[in-house]
Design a protein around this motif. Structure first.
Motif, PDB file in Angstrom:
ATOM      1  N   ARG A   1       6.273   4.367   8.931  1.00 41.56           N
ATOM      2  CA  ARG A   1       5.266   4.192   8.021  1.00 41.56           C
ATOM      3  C   ARG A   1       4.957   5.257   7.038  1.00 41.56           C
ATOM      4  O   ARG A   1       3.999   5.820   6.851  1.00 41.56           O
TER       5      ARG A   1
ATOM      6  N   ASP B   1       0.026  -5.124   8.450  1.00 39.13           N
ATOM      7  CA  ASP B   1       0.494  -3.563   8.607  1.00 39.13           C
ATOM      8  C   ASP B   1       0.421  -3.158   7.218  1.00 39.13           C
ATOM      9  O   ASP B   1       0.134  -4.174   6.170  1.00 39.13           O
ATOM     10  N   SER B   2       0.580  -1.970   6.875  1.00 41.81           N
ATOM     11  CA  SER B   2       0.327  -1.260   5.564  1.00 41.81           C
ATOM     12  C   SER B   2       1.238   0.022   5.381  1.00 41.81           C
ATOM     13  O   SER B   2       1.255   0.724   6.465  1.00 41.81           O
TER      14      SER B   2
ATOM     15  N   THR C   1      -5.406  -7.515   0.240  1.00 41.41           N
ATOM     16  CA  THR C   1      -4.196  -6.598   0.458  1.00 41.41           C
ATOM     17  C   THR C   1      -4.465  -5.151  -0.138  1.00 41.41           C
ATOM     18  O   THR C   1      -4.210  -4.079   0.602  1.00 41.41           O
ATOM     19  N   GLY C   2      -4.979  -4.954  -1.201  1.00 42.30           N
ATOM     20  CA  GLY C   2      -5.234  -3.839  -1.989  1.00 42.30           C
ATOM     21  C   GLY C   2      -5.173  -4.174  -3.710  1.00 42.30           C
ATOM     22  O   GLY C   2      -4.433  -5.274  -4.096  1.00 42.30           O
TER      23      GLY C   2
ATOM     24  N   VAL D   1      -3.188  -9.591   6.917  1.00 40.57           N
ATOM     25  CA  VAL D   1      -2.396  -8.424   6.690  1.00 40.57           C
ATOM     26  C   VAL D   1      -2.225  -7.849   7.952  1.00 40.57           C
ATOM     27  O   VAL D   1      -2.965  -7.775   8.920  1.00 40.57           O
TER      28      VAL D   1
ATOM     29  N   ASN E   1       0.980  -3.317  -3.794  1.00 36.93           N
ATOM     30  CA  ASN E   1      -0.290  -3.413  -4.526  1.00 36.93           C
ATOM     31  C   ASN E   1       0.011  -2.115  -5.494  1.00 36.93           C
ATOM     32  O   ASN E   1      -0.513  -0.852  -5.034  1.00 36.93           O
TER      33      ASN E   1
ATOM     34  N   SER F   1       1.592  -4.226   1.608  1.00 33.11           N
ATOM     35  CA  SER F   1       1.007  -4.490   2.750  1.00 33.11           C
ATOM     36  C   SER F   1       2.064  -5.711   3.384  1.00 33.11           C
ATOM     37  O   SER F   1       2.937  -6.281   2.800  1.00 33.11           O
ATOM     38  N   LYS F   2       1.946  -5.747   4.642  1.00 37.85           N
ATOM     39  CA  LYS F   2       2.833  -6.750   5.397  1.00 37.85           C
ATOM     40  C   LYS F   2       1.897  -7.889   5.802  1.00 37.85           C
ATOM     41  O   LYS F   2       0.925  -7.671   6.406  1.00 37.85           O
ATOM     42  N   VAL F   3       2.171  -9.060   5.244  1.00 38.61           N
ATOM     43  CA  VAL F   3       1.242 -10.357   5.423  1.00 38.61           C
ATOM     44  C   VAL F   3       1.997 -11.243   6.430  1.00 38.61           C
ATOM     45  O   VAL F   3       3.175 -11.612   6.159  1.00 38.61           O
TER      46      VAL F   3
ATOM     47  N   THR G   1       0.020   1.150  -2.054  1.00 42.41           N
ATOM     48  CA  THR G   1       0.434   0.484  -0.829  1.00 42.41           C
ATOM     49  C   THR G   1       1.309  -0.465  -0.807  1.00 42.41           C
ATOM     50  O   THR G   1       1.513  -1.407  -2.061  1.00 42.41           O
TER      51      THR G   1
END
Length: 315
Positions: free
Chosen positions: A292, A254-255, A216-217, A252, A236, A243-245, A241
């Motif tokens: 976003r 989206d971010s 993810t980060g 992942v 993260n 993250s969308k899991v 950031t």
């Protein structure tokens, strides 16, 4: 026996406020979700880190780690209901869905405490030694098993709530933090703050099994459900950031940018807005998941940590 003191700040709000814990100022920022300004500060005990809503949604409980106390706040009006003292080192906390148990993680003292809850009072039933530095807690939907991450011994521990006995422990990646259980009860997600991933464990058998690490980060830390039963937001902290899991596909999808060291989050009822504490920037960020981008940045206190609002997406 625990000493209880009551007082109230008298705040009334048209919409339930957003609460942000300021860990290094021992207080709570109360944010108006219409004007997006801080309207009040509520004093707490030393180092309030995390907070949790009782399942009946009548009280928001703030855990004051160095204050050895819990502050009960009305989640709709921001009135302080009472302070419960004599709770040892409550860093993280979790209420069982059946409302019989409140569990706290003593981060400095390496144990988890089980308190019996009768709707009003807390009674310490068992203090369970764990690994080094218990961090975050999760309780399954059946109120049967508690899962706790061990930040400095790199472990995930499962404890039977009925007997307060350790069921198993397993190794994790570096510096595990937040823990989240999938809606079907078959998987546990663990944020690896000392790494850049979320580790996924299959808990459907007698023993856990690590099945995947989702990158993810850097500083993967805290979770909040998106509200659709499938997706999970991950902050993260080092990567700045969120993250969308996808909890089914284990990837992942989206971010979003979240500058300033994103930590704890809450999510609007429609899932569009993420409210996240920027730990190093002393801000509450409002993230627009459609555009976003950071839609708002609200100044709060020193080292903001826990975030909560009564009007939130389904957990």
């Amino acid at each position: 026996m625990f000493m209880v003191a009551c007082w109230a700040c008298g705040l009334q709000a048209a919409q339930p406020p957003v609460f942000v814990l300021n860990s290094l100022q021992a207080d709570i920022s109360v944010i108006d979700p219409e004007s997006w300004v801080e309207t009040a500060r509520i004093p707490t005990g030393k180092e309030p880190h995390h907070l949790y809503l009782t399942p009946d949604e009548k009280s928001l409980i703030v855990a004051n780690a160095l204050g050895d106390s819990l502050t009960f706040v009305d989640p709709a009006t921001a009135q302080v209901q009472r302070t419960v003292r004599g709770i040892v080192d409550p860093y993280h906390l979790r209420f069982s869905p059946d409302m019989h148990w409140l569990v706290t993680a003593a981060n400095r003292l390496n144990h988890v405490d089980f308190y019996r809850w009768d709707g009003q009072n807390l009674t310490l039933v068992q203090r369970v030694p764990t690994g080094k530095t218990p961090s975050h807690l999760w309780i399954d939907s059946g109120s049967r098993v508690l899962y706790a991450s061990m930040q400095d011994s790199d472990e995930l521990v499962a404890i039977d709530i009925g007997t307060q006995k350790v069921l198993w422990r397993t190794s994790t990646g570096a510096m595990p933090a937040d823990v989240y259980g999938s809606p079907d009860g078959k998987r546990i997600f663990v944020g690896l703050t000392g790494s850049d991933s979320v580790e996924v464990f299959d808990i459907s058998g007698e023993q856990p099994r690590s099945v995947q690490r989702i990158k993810t980060g850097s500083g993967a830390h805290a979770f909040r459900a998106a509200g659709d039963g499938r997706h999970l937001f991950v902050s993260n902290r080092v990567a700045n950031t969120i993250s969308k899991v996808d909890m089914q596909a284990l990837r992942v999808v989206d971010s979003y940018p979240a500058p300033g060291g994103p930590d704890c989050m809450d999510v609007s009822t429609d899932g569009r807005w993420i409210y996240v504490s920027a730990r190093w920037a002393r801000k509450l960020l409002v993230i627009d998941t459609v555009e976003r981008k950071v839609a708002r940045s609200i100044p709060v206190g020193k080292s903001p940590h826990g975030v909560w609002t009564l009007k939130h997406a389904k957990r």
